[in-house]
Design a protein around this motif. Structure first.
Motif, PDB file in Angstrom:
ATOM      1  N   GLN A   1       0.774  -1.223   0.112  1.00 25.63           N
ATOM      2  CA  GLN A   1       0.082   0.015  -0.148  1.00 25.63           C
ATOM      3  C   GLN A   1       0.916   1.290  -0.016  1.00 25.63           C
ATOM      4  OE1 GLN A   1      -3.187  -0.496  -0.407  1.00 25.63           O
ATOM      5  NE2 GLN A   1      -4.132   1.214   0.024  1.00 25.63           N
ATOM      6  N   THR A   2       2.076   1.065   0.681  1.00 25.95           N
ATOM      7  CA  THR A   2       2.928   2.239   0.841  1.00 25.95           C
ATOM      8  C   THR A   2       3.390   2.605  -0.733  1.00 25.95           C
ATOM      9  OG1 THR A   2       4.932   1.378   1.201  1.00 25.95           O
ATOM     10  CG2 THR A   2       3.511   2.079   3.099  1.00 25.95           C
ATOM     11  N   PHE A   3       3.653   1.350  -1.485  1.00 29.33           N
ATOM     12  CA  PHE A   3       3.940   1.909  -2.766  1.00 29.33           C
ATOM     13  C   PHE A   3       2.986   2.094  -3.893  1.00 29.33           C
ATOM     14  CE2 PHE A   3       7.552  -1.027  -1.217  1.00 29.33           C
ATOM     15  CZ  PHE A   3       8.275   0.086  -0.937  1.00 29.33           C
ATOM     16  N   ALA A   4       1.692   1.879  -3.542  1.00 28.59           N
ATOM     17  CA  ALA A   4       0.758   2.218  -4.592  1.00 28.59           C
ATOM     18  C   ALA A   4       0.316   3.514  -5.223  1.00 28.59           C
ATOM     19  CB  ALA A   4      -0.550   1.473  -3.668  1.00 28.59           C
ATOM     20  N   SER A   5      -0.064   3.720  -6.188  1.00 36.12           N
ATOM     21  CA  SER A   5      -0.397   4.996  -6.656  1.00 36.12           C
ATOM     22  C   SER A   5      -1.869   5.019  -7.101  1.00 36.12           C
ATOM     23  CB  SER A   5       0.455   5.363  -7.948  1.00 36.12           C
ATOM     24  OG  SER A   5       0.256   4.467  -8.914  1.00 36.12           O
ATOM     25  N   ASN A   6      -2.612   3.807  -7.326  1.00 37.69           N
ATOM     26  CA  ASN A   6      -3.949   3.842  -7.611  1.00 37.69           C
ATOM     27  C   ASN A   6      -4.441   2.520  -7.107  1.00 37.69           C
ATOM     28  OD1 ASN A   6      -6.366   4.259  -9.003  1.00 37.69           O
ATOM     29  ND2 ASN A   6      -5.654   3.531 -10.932  1.00 37.69           N
ATOM     30  N   PRO A   7      -4.655   2.423  -5.765  1.00 40.48           N
ATOM     31  CA  PRO A   7      -4.988   1.263  -5.225  1.00 40.48           C
ATOM     32  C   PRO A   7      -6.326   0.869  -5.244  1.00 40.48           C
ATOM     33  CG  PRO A   7      -4.476   2.712  -3.581  1.00 40.48           C
ATOM     34  CD  PRO A   7      -4.194   3.199  -4.629  1.00 40.48           C
ATOM     35  N   SER A   8      -7.340  -0.192  -5.140  1.00 34.30           N
ATOM     36  CA  SER A   8      -8.406  -0.257  -5.263  1.00 34.30           C
ATOM     37  C   SER A   8      -8.902  -1.541  -4.408  1.00 34.30           C
ATOM     38  CB  SER A   8      -8.958  -0.463  -6.584  1.00 34.30           C
ATOM     39  OG  SER A   8      -9.108  -1.943  -6.971  1.00 34.30           O
ATOM     40  N   GLU A   9     -10.056  -1.936  -4.113  1.00 36.54           N
ATOM     41  CA  GLU A   9     -10.359  -3.188  -3.452  1.00 36.54           C
ATOM     42  C   GLU A   9     -11.480  -3.726  -3.809  1.00 36.54           C
ATOM     43  OE1 GLU A   9     -11.386  -1.437   0.637  1.00 36.54           O
ATOM     44  OE2 GLU A   9      -9.186  -2.219   1.291  1.00 36.54           O
ATOM     45  N   VAL A  10     -11.639  -4.853  -3.821  1.00 37.42           N
ATOM     46  CA  VAL A  10     -12.870  -5.758  -4.286  1.00 37.42           C
ATOM     47  C   VAL A  10     -13.490  -6.485  -3.141  1.00 37.42           C
ATOM     48  CG1 VAL A  10     -12.139  -5.801  -6.819  1.00 37.42           C
ATOM     49  CG2 VAL A  10     -11.630  -7.434  -5.410  1.00 37.42           C
ATOM     50  N   LEU A  11     -14.849  -6.898  -3.258  1.00 36.76           N
ATOM     51  CA  LEU A  11     -15.484  -7.806  -2.178  1.00 36.76           C
ATOM     52  C   LEU A  11     -14.863  -9.268  -2.944  1.00 36.76           C
ATOM     53  CD1 LEU A  11     -18.721  -6.283  -1.522  1.00 36.76           C
ATOM     54  CD2 LEU A  11     -16.722  -6.173  -0.162  1.00 36.76           C
ATOM     55  N   VAL A  12     -14.648 -10.098  -1.968  1.00 41.53           N
ATOM     56  CA  VAL A  12     -14.622 -11.420  -2.282  1.00 41.53           C
ATOM     57  C   VAL A  12     -15.086 -12.312  -1.179  1.00 41.53           C
ATOM     58  CG1 VAL A  12     -12.200 -11.182  -3.390  1.00 41.53           C
ATOM     59  CG2 VAL A  12     -12.288 -11.493  -1.048  1.00 41.53           C
ATOM     60  N   ALA A  13     -15.277 -13.527  -1.473  1.00 42.68           N
ATOM     61  CA  ALA A  13     -15.855 -14.339  -0.689  1.00 42.68           C
ATOM     62  C   ALA A  13     -15.035 -15.119   0.287  1.00 42.68           C
ATOM     63  CB  ALA A  13     -16.748 -15.617  -1.501  1.00 42.68           C
ATOM     64  N   HIS A  14     -15.392 -15.608   1.513  1.00 42.45           N
ATOM     65  CA  HIS A  14     -14.504 -16.132   2.208  1.00 42.45           C
ATOM     66  C   HIS A  14     -15.324 -17.502   2.622  1.00 42.45           C
ATOM     67  CE1 HIS A  14     -12.423 -15.869   6.288  1.00 42.45           C
ATOM     68  NE2 HIS A  14     -11.272 -15.784   5.440  1.00 42.45           N
ATOM     69  N   ALA A  15     -14.181 -18.434   2.903  1.00 39.33           N
ATOM     70  CA  ALA A  15     -14.751 -19.552   3.449  1.00 39.33           C
ATOM     71  C   ALA A  15     -14.221 -20.104   4.715  1.00 39.33           C
ATOM     72  CB  ALA A  15     -14.490 -20.918   2.428  1.00 39.33           C
ATOM     73  N   GLU A  16     -14.598 -21.063   5.530  1.00 42.63           N
ATOM     74  CA  GLU A  16     -13.956 -21.726   6.572  1.00 42.63           C
ATOM     75  C   GLU A  16     -12.457 -22.322   6.134  1.00 42.63           C
ATOM     76  OE1 GLU A  16     -16.088 -23.758   9.960  1.00 42.63           O
ATOM     77  OE2 GLU A  16     -17.779 -22.732   9.021  1.00 42.63           O
ATOM     78  N   ARG A  17     -11.694 -22.521   7.002  1.00 40.25           N
ATOM     79  CA  ARG A  17     -10.799 -23.316   6.655  1.00 40.25           C
ATOM     80  C   ARG A  17     -11.066 -24.528   6.237  1.00 40.25           C
ATOM     81  NH1 ARG A  17      -5.242 -24.696   7.573  1.00 40.25           N
ATOM     82  NH2 ARG A  17      -4.376 -22.679   7.797  1.00 40.25           N
ATOM     83  N   ALA A  18     -10.599 -25.036   5.172  1.00 38.89           N
ATOM     84  CA  ALA A  18     -11.003 -26.361   4.702  1.00 38.89           C
ATOM     85  C   ALA A  18     -10.535 -27.566   5.886  1.00 38.89           C
ATOM     86  CB  ALA A  18     -10.352 -26.813   3.366  1.00 38.89           C
ATOM     87  N   GLU A  19      -9.246 -27.654   5.979  1.00 42.31           N
ATOM     88  CA  GLU A  19      -8.737 -28.550   7.007  1.00 42.31           C
ATOM     89  C   GLU A  19      -7.620 -28.096   7.876  1.00 42.31           C
ATOM     90  OE1 GLU A  19      -9.659 -31.770   6.975  1.00 42.31           O
ATOM     91  OE2 GLU A  19     -11.004 -32.143   4.983  1.00 42.31           O
ATOM     92  N   GLY A  20      -7.381 -28.809   9.011  1.00 42.07           N
ATOM     93  CA  GLY A  20      -6.449 -28.402   9.842  1.00 42.07           C
ATOM     94  C   GLY A  20      -6.762 -27.257  10.723  1.00 42.07           C
ATOM     95  N   GLU A  21      -5.657 -26.787  11.427  1.00 35.62           N
ATOM     96  CA  GLU A  21      -6.210 -25.532  12.468  1.00 35.62           C
ATOM     97  C   GLU A  21      -5.429 -24.305  11.760  1.00 35.62           C
ATOM     98  OE1 GLU A  21      -5.765 -26.660  16.408  1.00 35.62           O
ATOM     99  OE2 GLU A  21      -7.676 -27.453  16.158  1.00 35.62           O
TER     100      GLU A  21
END
Ligand code: UDP
Ligand code: MG
Length: 312
Positions: free
Chosen positions: A185-205
């Motif tokens: 982010q400190t180097f970004a000149s034109n940052p943007s953000e998008v919404l993404v899905a999120h899931a539970e951790r598949a396996e393990g902890e």
């Protein structure tokens, strides 16, 4: 002969033996679907399970798969940095190995970079983590934005895309403790953000214990801002002012009412509070000093045992 990759996928792996194959089976078709040459770079961060074996198998079977094998556990961010150094794509995408970041979202991020954004962050929609983690993240997001002056909605989400220029700049940094989304982010000149899905951790902890999480967040706070130190100085000034007022009050009281004898425990309470602040401050200074010490020793940030699939 293989073409020069256009997209590099970077995945840190620490004891993810059950997740690597399912991840790859979803990721690979998505990448083929883009129709662009790509590479997938896994960094094995000193796994003690069968992860490395599985990764080697993938590297042997697919020419797009490359593996950086660490000599020990140097942490997620170092694992990503090592892969950044090896990456050659115009667009570099990071994601976690535990399937919490759906690989199907990658084209969305790539498209955003192609629109001209050099850093594309993501915000996890309906995040699948414990209430504690979500609350902690909220505090971190708000306070880090305040302290660093950056504007990011979700510091913890590692599903991100960077333009080559950003990755080159990150590769020029030699800091031993870092937090990649903030560094980018400190180097970004034109940052943007998008919404993404999120899931539970598949396996393990989760590979982050509470202690590791706290350490990571200190890296974030101290690595990108000295506001904590300044706040502490301010707090010192305010307490001193109150102390002077209190002393004046006691002086006046002594002449009006007489000598103060009671209230010993009130005094203790005030004293403990102030000592608490002092210890906190020393600790805070220590966090910075410790990091300065780490930097001046100039030890290697990570040690690569071997690389697989890079050719030659
Ligand atoms: N990871 C790593 N080294 C570590 C800890 C984690 O490479 O010391 C990797 C881990 O395998 C995963 C990613 O970093 O791919 C995120 O870790 P995790 O899912 O445990 O973190 P959480 O989602 O709980 O924040
Ligand atoms: Mg995870």
């Amino acid at each position: 002969m293989s073409q020069k990759p256009y997209i590099s996928i970077v995945i840190p792996v620490y004891n993810e033996e059950l997740n690597i194959r399912p991840l790859f089976e979803r990721l690979y078709p998505v990448m083929q679907g883009t129709g662009k040459p790509f590479e997938i770079i896994f960094t094995d961060d000193g796994s003690r399970d069968r992860s490395m074996e599985i990764l080697k198998g993938l590297a042997n079977a697919h020419q797009e798969v490359k593996v950086v094998e660490f000599n020990g556990n140097f942490g997620q961010h170092m694992a990503i940095l090592a892969a950044f150094e090896k990456s050659t794509g115009e667009i570099v995408v990071t994601l976690d190995a535990d399937l919490q970041n759906p690989p199907e979202e990658i084209p969305k991020l790539v498209a955003e970079v192609e629109k001209g954004h050099d850093v594309v962050g993501s915000v996890r929609q309906s995040r699948q983590d414990t209430l504690f983690r979500r609350l902690a993240s909220r505090i971190v997001n708000i306070s880090t934005n305040k302290m660093t002056g950056m504007r990011m909605s979700d510091y913890g989400c590692m599903l991100r895309a960077y333009h080559r220029n950003i990755v080159d700049n990150i590769n020029r940094c030699q800091e031993t403790t870092t937090f990649i989304p903030a560094l980018a982010q400190t180097f970004a000149s034109n940052p943007s953000e998008v919404l993404v899905a999120h899931a539970e951790r598949a396996e393990g902890e989760s590979k982050y214990s509470l202690y590791k999480l706290i350490r990571l967040n200190f890296d974030l706070m101290t690595g990108f801002s000295v506001v904590p130190l300044q706040l502490f100085a301010l707090m010192g000034i305010v307490t001193s002012c109150f102390s002077v007022l209190f002393a004046l009050f006691l002086l006046v009281r002594r002449f009006v009412v007489g000598a103060e004898v009671e209230g010993v425990f009130t005094l203790f309470a005030i004293l403990f509070f102030l000592i608490g602040i002092v210890i906190f401050g020393i600790g805070l200074v220590g966090e910075y000093v410790g990091r300065v010490y780490q930097e001046v020793r100039r030890r290697p940030r990570y040690v690569i045992r071997r690389v697989h699939g890079f050719g030659e």
